[in-house]
Design a protein around this motif. Structure first.
Motif, PDB file in Angstrom:
ATOM      1  N   ILE A 191       0.836  -1.262   0.023  1.00 53.47           N
ATOM      2  CA  ILE A 191      -0.018  -0.029  -0.154  1.00 53.47           C
ATOM      3  C   ILE A 191       0.903   1.324  -0.167  1.00 53.47           C
ATOM      4  CG2 ILE A 191      -1.688   1.146   1.201  1.00 53.47           C
ATOM      5  CD1 ILE A 191      -2.416  -1.442   2.663  1.00 53.47           C
ATOM      6  N   GLU A 192       0.780   1.774  -1.045  1.00 55.24           N
ATOM      7  CA  GLU A 192       1.815   3.245  -1.332  1.00 55.24           C
ATOM      8  C   GLU A 192       0.642   4.354  -0.498  1.00 55.24           C
ATOM      9  OE1 GLU A 192       3.797   6.703  -4.023  1.00 55.24           O
ATOM     10  OE2 GLU A 192       3.380   4.550  -4.787  1.00 55.24           O
ATOM     11  N   LEU A 193       1.069   4.983   0.673  1.00 52.81           N
ATOM     12  CA  LEU A 193       0.412   6.172   1.148  1.00 52.81           C
ATOM     13  C   LEU A 193       0.659   7.377   0.221  1.00 52.81           C
ATOM     14  CD1 LEU A 193       1.614   5.156   4.865  1.00 52.81           C
ATOM     15  CD2 LEU A 193      -0.562   4.444   3.742  1.00 52.81           C
ATOM     16  N   LYS A 194      -0.388   7.456  -0.983  1.00 52.59           N
ATOM     17  CA  LYS A 194      -0.385   8.599  -1.785  1.00 52.59           C
ATOM     18  C   LYS A 194      -0.631   9.783  -1.220  1.00 52.59           C
ATOM     19  CE  LYS A 194       0.986   8.715  -6.271  1.00 52.59           C
ATOM     20  NZ  LYS A 194       2.450   8.277  -6.675  1.00 52.59           N
ATOM     21  N   GLY A 195      -1.797   9.901  -0.693  1.00 52.79           N
ATOM     22  CA  GLY A 195      -2.287  11.168  -0.361  1.00 52.79           C
ATOM     23  C   GLY A 195      -1.968  11.539   1.143  1.00 52.79           C
TER      24      GLY A 195
END
Length: 378
Positions: free
Chosen positions: A209-213
């Motif tokens: 899971i890339e914590l994008k925001g």
């Protein structure tokens, strides 16, 4: 889940022809053919550079470059090892078969044999977590311009509004699956993270899971905890303060001394000389490097520091740009390219064409995808 024998098949003949020609141009002998004039002709004949990448500087083609040389891979023996232990991660799912960051795309990635999937997460103003990449840079992610042909950011919407009102642009060059997988397709929508995680829990595939925001750390951790999926999930970000917050909130160790909550420190084109120290200060359990920065020396230093390694690949437009302008000894995510990167010693690879990597590793069933797609990509 349904058999996906026909997954990834593109009915648009010009789309198939373009990809077929693209792969044919980058065989092992392509370095002998890749002169500036030749590549310019290819770009002009096959793809409009304006739709492929922005501001392609053809002057850099004056010097033929090698990915093997960039990564300090100089021995043929290093390209023929058995790499069975490599973790195969589907970048945004299996985006040449189904639309990126969709439930169906992640399901396909699991069905064809990926060990893990990678996805991008935003927290919307309604409090919902959604899976979406979008345009823009890391300072201003989630732009809608190219994805939907409208201005704005995903952060301007609620989850209901995003799912009801946003219609993907089927001709956006970043969507490797082609327009037929987007138009009139009920699966082509922005999913909730919880939906995707529940699918993954059922299939058993790991989730990066890339914590994008902004504001994603706490709600993502709480959701993963609630679904009892800690052992199945990883948390990563280019913003190392976010993974440091994960470590601050969840410092628990397993019996073997490794962190229970696995985090990845992402790095881009410019890898700092002290990147190991940076990752360790953030409490990272993994370091994720761009594929063409995975030198043998960097990968070795990551492992010696007790962390795991992952190579991440750019999206379809970025990868096309690289093979047309920088690396003429490999194809666009073909077996040659993957073998070169694997020879660095990296433990995990986040790729756009996981079927090709699985086939390279001898881990792909013959009936999982259409033979026509295999022929084009190999």
């Amino acid at each position: 889940m349904a058999n996906i024998q026909n997954a990834g098949k593109v009915n648009n003949s010009s789309f198939l022809e373009s990809n077929a020609i693209e792969e044919m141009l980058h065989t092992e002998n392509s370095v002998l053919l890749a002169t500036e004039s030749r590549i310019s002709d290819v770009l002009n004949d096959i793809i409009n550079p304006a739709t492929l990448v922005d501001n392609v500087d053809l002057s850099i083609m004056n010097e033929v470059k090698s990915l093997k040389a960039k990564l300090n891979i100089d021995s043929k023996s290093e390209l023929t090892h058995n790499f069975q232990s490599i973790q195969v991660v589907g970048h945004r799912g299996s985006l040449y078969h189904e639309l990126e960051n969709t439930r169906r795309g992640f399901q396909v990635a699991s069905e064809i044999g990926c060990d893990a999937i990678e996805l991008d997460v935003f927290l919307l103003k309604c409090g919902s977590l959604v899976v979406f990449h979008g345009g823009g840079d890391d300072a201003s992610p989630g732009r809608l311009d190219d994805y939907f042909n409208i201005e704005g950011s995903i952060l301007d919407y609620t989850a209901d509004e995003a799912q009801s009102n946003l219609v993907f642009n089927p001709y956006f060059a970043e969507f490797g699956c082609g327009p037929d997988k987007i138009k009139n397709n009920d699966d082509a929508y922005i999913p909730l993270l919880e939906e995707v995680l529940l699918d993954a829990k059922e299939s058993g595939v790991l989730v990066k899971i890339e914590l994008k925001g902004p504001g994603t750390v706490q709600p993502v951790i709480e959701l993963v905890d609630r679904l009892d999926m800690v052992d199945q999930c990883y948390f990563s970000s280019f913003d190392h303060e976010r993974i440091a917050l994960v470590r601050q909130m969840r410092p628990e160790l397993k019996v073997d001394g490794r962190f229970k909550y696995k985090t990845g420190a992402l790095f881009g084109n410019d890898v700092p000389y002290d990147f190991i120290d940076i990752a360790q200060r953030a409490g990272a359990s993994e370091v994720h490097l761009k594929y063409d920065t995975c030198t043998k020396e960097r990968i070795q230093s990551i492992h010696e520091a007790g962390m795991d390694s992952m190579a991440w690949f750019r999206g379809p437009r970025g990868m096309k740009k690289d093979v047309y302008t920088k690396y003429f000894d490999v194809g666009n995510e073909d077996s040659n390219m993957y073998r070169v990167v694997m020879a660095s010693g990296v433990k995990s690879m986040c790729v756009n064409r996981p079927d090709v990597l699985l086939e390279t590793l001898g881990r792909q069933s013959d009936d999982t995808i259409n033979d026509e797609v295999i022929e084009i990509m190999s």
